[in-house]
Design an enzyme around this catalytic site. Structure first.
Site, PDB file in Angstrom:
ATOM      1  NE  ARG A 157      25.280  40.081  40.093  1.00  0.00           N
ATOM      2  CZ  ARG A 157      26.340  39.986  39.379  1.00  0.00           C
ATOM      3  NH1 ARG A 157      27.564  39.576  39.874  1.00  0.00           N
ATOM      4  NH2 ARG A 157      26.381  39.952  38.227  1.00  0.00           N
ATOM      5  NE  ARG A 203      29.172  44.100  37.595  1.00  0.00           N
ATOM      6  CZ  ARG A 203      29.018  42.528  37.471  1.00  0.00           C
ATOM      7  NH1 ARG A 203      27.521  42.226  37.589  1.00  0.00           N
ATOM      8  NH2 ARG A 203      30.000  41.891  37.259  1.00  0.00           N
ATOM      9  CG  HIS A 205      28.119  44.413  32.942  1.00  0.00           C
ATOM     10  ND1 HIS A 205      29.171  44.877  32.144  1.00  0.00           N
ATOM     11  CD2 HIS A 205      28.506  43.280  33.897  1.00  0.00           C
ATOM     12  CE1 HIS A 205      30.257  44.425  32.772  1.00  0.00           C
ATOM     13  NE2 HIS A 205      29.751  43.635  33.558  1.00  0.00           N
ATOM     14  CD  GLU A 219      34.831  40.547  38.696  1.00  0.00           C
ATOM     15  OE1 GLU A 219      33.850  40.717  38.920  1.00  0.00           O
ATOM     16  OE2 GLU A 219      35.144  39.603  37.800  1.00  0.00           O
TER      17      GLU A 219
END
Length: 433
Positions: free
Chosen positions: A362, A266, A225, A110
Site C-alpha cells: 500500500r 514501505r 511498517h 510521505e
C-alpha cells in the site's frame, strides 16, 4: 433474534461511512467487538491522500501502481483517485478539519509519493475523521450501534447471506437477520506478535469466509511498517508515522549514520532496516529529527511527541529507537468495485476487503481514502439492489462456546496464511504462533 435492513460488522471509518450513506429509511444495526473508539481507524496518524488537481492524476496513479508493484487493479485505482475530491468534501460536511495555513489546506508528502498531496489533522487524522463520523452516526435515528458484540458466523441460505450470528457482551449467541450484510472488521494484527493493530483484530471475517467458501484474495499481502517504536514490552506497537520521514526525519544505524532513502515505499524501507539490523547485530535502528526545528516538530506531531516523551525520549533532542512490525492488510475478502463479495447480499469494505487498489504494497495514506470510497460504493449498490428480509431458522447450539470458536478461527486463518506463503509465516508469525 433481531432484524434490520442492513447489518454492518465493524465501526471503523469504513463501517461508519458506509452506514451514513445508506438511505435514512433503512434500519441499520452495527456491531463491534469492543468500544467504537477501539478501531485502527482511530489510530491512523499520517493523513488521507487526495487528487489536488487534474494535472496530478497521472502522477498519483503511477505512485500507487509503483508502490503496489504494478499488481494493483487499475480500475479500482482510477475509481479511488477520481472520487477522492468528493470524499474530502463529504468529510468536511461531516465536520472533519484538516490543517490549514492562512486559510489554505496544508499538504504533506510521505514515502512513495512524488509530490505533496496528503491532507492531515496534526498526527491524529484517523481520529479526527472517525470521531466525526461516529458523532454523525449517533445522530441518525435509523442507526443502532451495539458494542461488545462479536460476529461468530454469517447466516447462509440458498447461497445467499441472510445476516449474522454474534456473541453478546455476556457471551450468549444471538442472531441479526438482514437482507444485506457488510463486513468491516478491519485487519489481522491480533495474529502477530508485533503489530500496530489493536489486539482484538483477529481476522474474524476471513475465517468466516473460509468456512463458507467465499473467495479471498492475496491474504499473504501483509504490510510491515518500517518504523514502530521499539520496546521489549508486549502488546501493540506504537507507530511512528511515515509523515515524520516525510517532514525530513533520518534513519540512522547504531553509529548515527544514514543508511537508506527514507522516502522509498514501505516494503523497501523495511527491507533496508532489517538488512542494517542484521549487519549491526541489533534489534532496532534509530529515527532522528534532531536536525529539524524542534518547535515545529512538537506542533506538527503532538501525539507522537507526547508518546515518545512518555517512553523517555524527547524527539527534539533524542534519536528514537524503531523497528518494523505488522501494520496493514492489502489482501482480504475479494470484492468488486461495488464491494460485493462472491456471495450474494454480502459486502466487505475497509481493510478486511481486497478490491485490488493496493496491489502488493500500500502507498502511504491511501488506506483511509480507499476505505471511504468503496464503503460509499457499497452503500449505493445496496440501495440500488436491496434484498428482502427472509426469516431463517438458526440453530445456536454450535455457537454456545463462542470464545473457543474465535480461537479456532484464528488458527484457521494462520494455517491458510502458512499454506499461501510459508516464508512470510516463518519470518513474521512464529514468535507467537
Amino acid at each position: 433474534m433481531r432484524s434490520a435492513d442492513v447489518v454492518v460488522v465493524g465501526t471503523g471509518a469504513a463501517g461508519l461511512f458506509h452506514a451514513l450513506f445508506l438511505p435514512r429509511d433503512y434500519k441499520v444495526i452495527m456491531i463491534t467487538k469492543k468500544e467504537v473508539e477501539e478501531s485502527d481507524s482511530f489510530l491512523a496518524q499520517g493523513g488521507i491522500s487526495a487528487l489536488k488537481n487534474e494535472d496530478d492524476f497521472d502522477s498519483y496513479f503511477e505512485d500507487t501502481m509503483k508502490a503496489g508493484h504494478y499488481e494493483n487493479d487499475k480500475g479500482a485505482v482510477e475509481k479511488m483517485i477520481r472520487e477522492s475530491p468528493q470524499i474530502i468534501k463529504d468529510l468536511r460536511e461531516f465536520g472533519v478539519r484538516f490543517d490549514e495555513k492562512d486559510g489554505q489546506v496544508q499538504f504533506t508528502r510521505e514515502g512513495g509519493h512524488s509530490t505533496f498531496r496528503i491532507l492531515h489533522h496534526e498526527d491524529l487524522t484517523g481520529k479526527e475523521i472517525t470521531s466525526h463520523l461516529y458523532e454523525e452516526a449517533k445522530k441518525r435515528e435509523n442507526i443502532e450501534i451495539m458494542t461488545h458484540c462479536t460476529m461468530l458466523d454469517i447466516i447462509e441460505e440458498d447461497g445467499e447471506c441472510r445476516g449474522v450470528v454474534y456473541q453478546d457482551a455476556q457471551g450468549n449467541p444471538d442472531v441479526i437477520e438482514a437482507p444485506d450484510t457488510v463486513l468491516a472488521t478491519g485487519g489481522l494484527g491480533g495474529l502477530f506478535h508485533n503489530s500496530t493493530n489493536f489486539r482484538h483484530l483477529t481476522a474474524d471475517s476471513l475465517a468466516v469466509c473460509l468456512r463458507h467458501q467465499i473467495e479471498l484474495k492475496n491474504i499473504n499481502y501483509i504490510q510491515i511498517h518500517p518504523t514502530t517504536f521499539y520496546s521489549k514490552k508486549p502488546g501493540r506497537r506504537f507507530l511512528i508515522s511515515e509523515s515524520v520521514r516525510g517532514e525530513g526525519a533520518y534513519l540512522l544505524d547504531k553509529n548515527g549514520e544514514r543508511f537508506t532513502d527514507e522516502l522509498k515505499p514501505r516494503d523497501v524501507v523495511t527491507a533496508e532496516i532489517r538488512k542494517q539490523m542484521a549487519k549491526d547485530h541489533t534489534d532496532h535502528v534509530y529515527l532522528s529529527v534532531t536536525h529539524l526545528d524542534g518547535e515545529r516538530i512538537k506542533k506538527r506531531f503532538p501525539n507522537i511527541y507526547r508518546q515518545c516523551l512518555e517512553e523517555g525520549y524527547d524527539m527534539a533532542k533524542d534519536w528514537i529507537p524503531v523497528t518494523p512490525a505488522q501494520h496493514y492488510f492489502m489482501g482480504g475478502i475479494k470484492v468488486n468495485l461495488d464491494s460485493k463479495t462472491s456471495m450474494e447480499h454480502l459486502y466487505a469494505v475497509g481493510e478486511t476487503s481486497c478490491n485490488g487498489v493496493h496491489g502488493k504494497n500500500r502507498l502511504a495514506s491511501n488506506s483511509l481514502l480507499e476505505s471511504l470510497v468503496f464503503a460509499k460504493a457499497a452503500a449505493k449498490d445496496i440501495a440500488a439492489h436491496h434484498g428482502e428480509l427472509k426469516e431463517v431458522a438458526v440453530d445456536l447450539e454450535p455457537y454456545q462456546n463462542g470464545d473457543q470458536l474465535l480461537e479456532d478461527n484464528k488458527r484457521l486463518v494462520l494455517e491458510e496464511l502458512k499454506r499461501k506463503d510459508r516464508d512470510f509465516y516463518d519470518q513474521w508469525c512464529n514468535d507467537e504462533n
